[in-house]
Scaffold this motif. Sequence first.
Motif, PDB file in Angstrom:
ATOM      1  N   LYS A   1       1.755  -4.949  45.181  1.00 19.30           N
ATOM      2  CA  LYS A   1       1.849  -3.914  44.142  1.00 19.30           C
ATOM      3  C   LYS A   1       3.052  -3.001  44.389  1.00 19.30           C
ATOM      4  CE  LYS A   1      -0.905  -0.704  41.481  1.00 19.30           C
ATOM      5  NZ  LYS A   1      -1.934   0.351  41.570  1.00 19.30           N
ATOM      6  N   GLU A   2       3.350  -2.746  45.680  1.00 21.89           N
ATOM      7  CA  GLU A   2       4.524  -1.917  46.005  1.00 21.89           C
ATOM      8  C   GLU A   2       5.822  -2.606  45.582  1.00 21.89           C
ATOM      9  OE1 GLU A   2       4.580  -0.813  50.156  1.00 21.89           O
ATOM     10  OE2 GLU A   2       2.524  -0.045  49.986  1.00 21.89           O
ATOM     11  N   SER A   3       5.898  -3.928  45.841  1.00 24.87           N
ATOM     12  CA  SER A   3       7.161  -4.605  45.555  1.00 24.87           C
ATOM     13  C   SER A   3       7.230  -5.129  44.120  1.00 24.87           C
ATOM     14  CB  SER A   3       7.410  -5.746  46.548  1.00 24.87           C
ATOM     15  OG  SER A   3       6.339  -6.652  46.544  1.00 24.87           O
ATOM     16  N   TYR A   4       6.073  -5.279  43.442  1.00 28.81           N
ATOM     17  CA  TYR A   4       6.069  -5.821  42.084  1.00 28.81           C
ATOM     18  C   TYR A   4       4.998  -5.107  41.250  1.00 28.81           C
ATOM     19  CZ  TYR A   4       7.065  -9.332  38.521  1.00 28.81           C
ATOM     20  OH  TYR A   4       7.475  -9.957  37.369  1.00 28.81           O
ATOM     21  N   PRO A   5       5.221  -3.819  40.943  1.00 30.17           N
ATOM     22  CA  PRO A   5       4.180  -3.025  40.271  1.00 30.17           C
ATOM     23  C   PRO A   5       3.845  -3.508  38.862  1.00 30.17           C
ATOM     24  CG  PRO A   5       6.233  -1.784  40.442  1.00 30.17           C
ATOM     25  CD  PRO A   5       6.414  -3.021  41.259  1.00 30.17           C
ATOM     26  N   GLN A   6       4.752  -4.293  38.247  1.00 31.25           N
ATOM     27  CA  GLN A   6       4.474  -4.798  36.898  1.00 31.25           C
ATOM     28  C   GLN A   6       3.507  -5.990  36.906  1.00 31.25           C
ATOM     29  OE1 GLN A   6       7.270  -5.015  38.717  1.00 31.25           O
ATOM     30  NE2 GLN A   6       8.849  -6.170  37.652  1.00 31.25           N
ATOM     31  N   GLY A   7       3.022  -6.384  38.092  1.00 32.36           N
ATOM     32  CA  GLY A   7       1.997  -7.427  38.178  1.00 32.36           C
ATOM     33  C   GLY A   7       0.689  -6.969  37.548  1.00 32.36           C
ATOM     34  N   VAL A   8      -0.203  -7.939  37.336  1.00 36.39           N
ATOM     35  CA  VAL A   8      -1.531  -7.653  36.780  1.00 36.39           C
ATOM     36  C   VAL A   8      -2.515  -7.779  37.941  1.00 36.39           C
ATOM     37  CG1 VAL A   8      -3.256  -8.348  35.088  1.00 36.39           C
ATOM     38  CG2 VAL A   8      -0.818  -8.648  34.572  1.00 36.39           C
TER      39      VAL A   8
ATOM     40  N   LYS B   1       6.649 -18.725  33.170  1.00 37.02           N
ATOM     41  CA  LYS B   1       5.341 -19.210  33.665  1.00 37.02           C
ATOM     42  C   LYS B   1       4.517 -18.037  34.198  1.00 37.02           C
ATOM     43  CE  LYS B   1       5.580 -23.958  34.296  1.00 37.02           C
ATOM     44  NZ  LYS B   1       4.467 -24.884  34.217  1.00 37.02           N
ATOM     45  N   ASP B   2       3.209 -18.105  33.988  1.00 39.01           N
ATOM     46  CA  ASP B   2       2.332 -17.127  34.617  1.00 39.01           C
ATOM     47  C   ASP B   2       1.992 -17.613  36.017  1.00 39.01           C
ATOM     48  OD1 ASP B   2       2.267 -15.514  32.323  1.00 39.01           O
ATOM     49  OD2 ASP B   2       0.755 -16.810  31.421  1.00 39.01           O
ATOM     50  N   VAL B   3       2.120 -16.722  36.982  1.00 41.45           N
ATOM     51  CA  VAL B   3       1.905 -17.077  38.391  1.00 41.45           C
ATOM     52  C   VAL B   3       0.612 -16.433  38.883  1.00 41.45           C
ATOM     53  CG1 VAL B   3       2.818 -16.754  40.725  1.00 41.45           C
ATOM     54  CG2 VAL B   3       4.371 -17.341  38.856  1.00 41.45           C
ATOM     55  N   ILE B   4      -0.250 -17.252  39.499  1.00 42.69           N
ATOM     56  CA  ILE B   4      -1.507 -16.736  40.061  1.00 42.69           C
ATOM     57  C   ILE B   4      -1.334 -16.603  41.567  1.00 42.69           C
ATOM     58  CG2 ILE B   4      -3.966 -17.149  40.418  1.00 42.69           C
ATOM     59  CD1 ILE B   4      -3.533 -16.913  37.543  1.00 42.69           C
ATOM     60  N   LEU B   5      -1.751 -15.471  42.083  1.00 44.37           N
ATOM     61  CA  LEU B   5      -1.675 -15.223  43.514  1.00 44.37           C
ATOM     62  C   LEU B   5      -3.056 -14.765  43.980  1.00 44.37           C
ATOM     63  CD1 LEU B   5       0.024 -14.814  46.069  1.00 44.37           C
ATOM     64  CD2 LEU B   5       0.793 -12.646  45.125  1.00 44.37           C
ATOM     65  N   GLU B   6      -3.706 -15.580  44.809  1.00 43.53           N
ATOM     66  CA  GLU B   6      -5.023 -15.202  45.350  1.00 43.53           C
ATOM     67  C   GLU B   6      -4.795 -14.633  46.735  1.00 43.53           C
ATOM     68  OE1 GLU B   6      -7.569 -18.394  46.583  1.00 43.53           O
ATOM     69  OE2 GLU B   6      -8.654 -16.874  47.733  1.00 43.53           O
ATOM     70  N   ILE B   7      -5.258 -13.417  46.958  1.00 47.26           N
ATOM     71  CA  ILE B   7      -4.823 -12.721  48.165  1.00 47.26           C
ATOM     72  C   ILE B   7      -5.833 -11.631  48.533  1.00 47.26           C
ATOM     73  CG2 ILE B   7      -3.449 -11.029  46.899  1.00 47.26           C
ATOM     74  CD1 ILE B   7      -1.235 -11.434  48.968  1.00 47.26           C
ATOM     75  N   ASP B   8      -5.880 -11.294  49.832  1.00 42.66           N
ATOM     76  CA  ASP B   8      -6.810 -10.234  50.241  1.00 42.66           C
ATOM     77  C   ASP B   8      -6.289  -8.860  49.808  1.00 42.66           C
ATOM     78  OD1 ASP B   8      -4.856  -9.460  52.022  1.00 42.66           O
ATOM     79  OD2 ASP B   8      -5.874 -10.238  53.793  1.00 42.66           O
ATOM     80  N   ILE B   9      -7.109  -7.850  50.033  1.00 36.58           N
ATOM     81  CA  ILE B   9      -6.801  -6.534  49.468  1.00 36.58           C
ATOM     82  C   ILE B   9      -5.529  -5.927  50.080  1.00 36.58           C
ATOM     83  CG2 ILE B   9      -7.655  -4.162  49.272  1.00 36.58           C
ATOM     84  CD1 ILE B   9     -10.461  -5.427  48.885  1.00 36.58           C
ATOM     85  N   GLN B  10      -5.393  -6.033  51.390  1.00 32.90           N
ATOM     86  CA  GLN B  10      -4.205  -5.455  52.029  1.00 32.90           C
ATOM     87  C   GLN B  10      -2.937  -6.110  51.458  1.00 32.90           C
ATOM     88  OE1 GLN B  10      -4.545  -2.725  53.644  1.00 32.90           O
ATOM     89  NE2 GLN B  10      -6.756  -2.998  53.444  1.00 32.90           N
ATOM     90  N   GLY B  11      -2.973  -7.436  51.297  1.00 32.35           N
ATOM     91  CA  GLY B  11      -1.834  -8.153  50.738  1.00 32.35           C
ATOM     92  C   GLY B  11      -1.543  -7.733  49.303  1.00 32.35           C
ATOM     93  N   ALA B  12      -2.605  -7.603  48.519  1.00 31.35           N
ATOM     94  CA  ALA B  12      -2.432  -7.238  47.107  1.00 31.35           C
ATOM     95  C   ALA B  12      -1.765  -5.866  46.984  1.00 31.35           C
ATOM     96  CB  ALA B  12      -3.781  -7.232  46.398  1.00 31.35           C
ATOM     97  N   LEU B  13      -2.164  -4.931  47.863  1.00 27.49           N
ATOM     98  CA  LEU B  13      -1.581  -3.585  47.772  1.00 27.49           C
ATOM     99  C   LEU B  13      -0.096  -3.610  48.133  1.00 27.49           C
ATOM    100  CD1 LEU B  13      -4.506  -1.401  49.194  1.00 27.49           C
ATOM    101  CD2 LEU B  13      -3.979  -1.999  46.824  1.00 27.49           C
ATOM    102  N   LYS B  14       0.272  -4.506  49.043  1.00 28.79           N
ATOM    103  CA  LYS B  14       1.704  -4.633  49.383  1.00 28.79           C
ATOM    104  C   LYS B  14       2.476  -5.254  48.220  1.00 28.79           C
ATOM    105  CE  LYS B  14       1.079  -5.043  54.356  1.00 28.79           C
ATOM    106  NZ  LYS B  14       0.905  -6.120  55.346  1.00 28.79           N
TER     107      LYS B  14
END
Lengths: 209, 209
Positions: free
Chosen positions: B110-117, B95-108
């Motif tokens: 990215k650290e734990s799941y860099p293969q995200g889009v 399944k494709d998972v959508i995550l709506e999140i602020d910038i600070q959250g998104a950068l975190k």
Amino acid sequence: MKKKGLLIVVSGPSGAGKGTVCSALLKKNDFWMSISATTRQPRTGEQDGVNYYFLTKKDFESKIKNEDFLEYAEVYGNYYGTPKQYALEAIGQGKDVILEIDIQGALKVKESYPQGVFVFILPPSMKELKHRIISRGSETPESLMTRFKSAYKEINYVSKYNYAVINDTVENAVETIQSIIIAERCRVDRVKDEILNSKEGIINEQLYD
Amino acid sequence: MKKKGLLIVVSGPSGAGKGTVCSALLKKNDFWMSISATTRQPRTGEQDGVNYYFLTKKDFESKIKNEDFLEYAEVYGNYYGTPKQYALEAIGQGKDVILEIDIQGALKVKESYPQGVFVFILPPSMKELKHRIISRGSETPESLMTRFKSAYKEINYVSKYNYAVINDTVENAVETIQSIIIAERCRVDRVKDEILNSKEGIINEQLYD
């Protein structure tokens, strides 16, 4: 600053159907199709500047020296190449340029223009690839096997590309490539400078109006 | 081997409209929307497991210790976080998972799941951003200016993302994100192993049939 176009390189193993996919793509979109240069003789009905740019061997070799080609190759004593100037001019004017080319050519283009979008067209299966090669009808069993084995080896080159598109139907493949082009236009590597510059440009006038 | 889903992180400055874009995206597609966990009290009508997972402070902190969050933050004494397990399970099921999140959250994330889009939603202009912040109506001139200046600074973070999508109309933004998802599914980094493995699997039976 005018937005640059994309160079979309459509490539893949023999029999995957890249030619059909490119023709369908061009019919539906305002792309600029790259025309190859060659030293071979024009066939009946072929026009200079439409099917190919027909050059003398001397002219072609002088252009090689001037690095006027994105890539070139010699096949059975004739040169074939992709002229650099027209493609880069179109890209500079914001046009997306489509280049349909074999794998060796695509890898050379990647060396000289790594910011291109490299799309590898795959047959839906090796069985279907064999079927397509057979149905062209012009192959002996031996040459069929040679072509099939070569296509099989060529699939390994997929790892050098950005995208792999399965040509199950031409319509699906075209839609997927159109999505790839829309996505690539939003890639941060490509639009970052424009966003940050335009932000600088408007902040003073707009913050306090 | 089952094909993995994508983690699509939709983020951007306050006022860019990421919430509206995500809602519209979810209506049109079979995505799995991540639900946040929080230690704040449920408001009237809010349901556990629908609006949020409501946790005690003790439970939340033990989950932090276990690295059960893709990201978390403390805001005005309450914790907010994105549970890791449900999202990774959905991705594992294709399944494709959508995550709506602020910038600070998104950068975190990215650290734990860099293969995200990682998709950055931009307002069509800073003027329009200001207009959107004003039209929410809940701002004093001072807080408006603070929010606007903060959004202005936040735009610099675009360079940490994969894609920048201009939210000129919600419909255009949704279509662009859908194209990005189609393109990402064909990225060679994601499909290479599958292509090369399936090729190995069929060659012997199909070459000589």
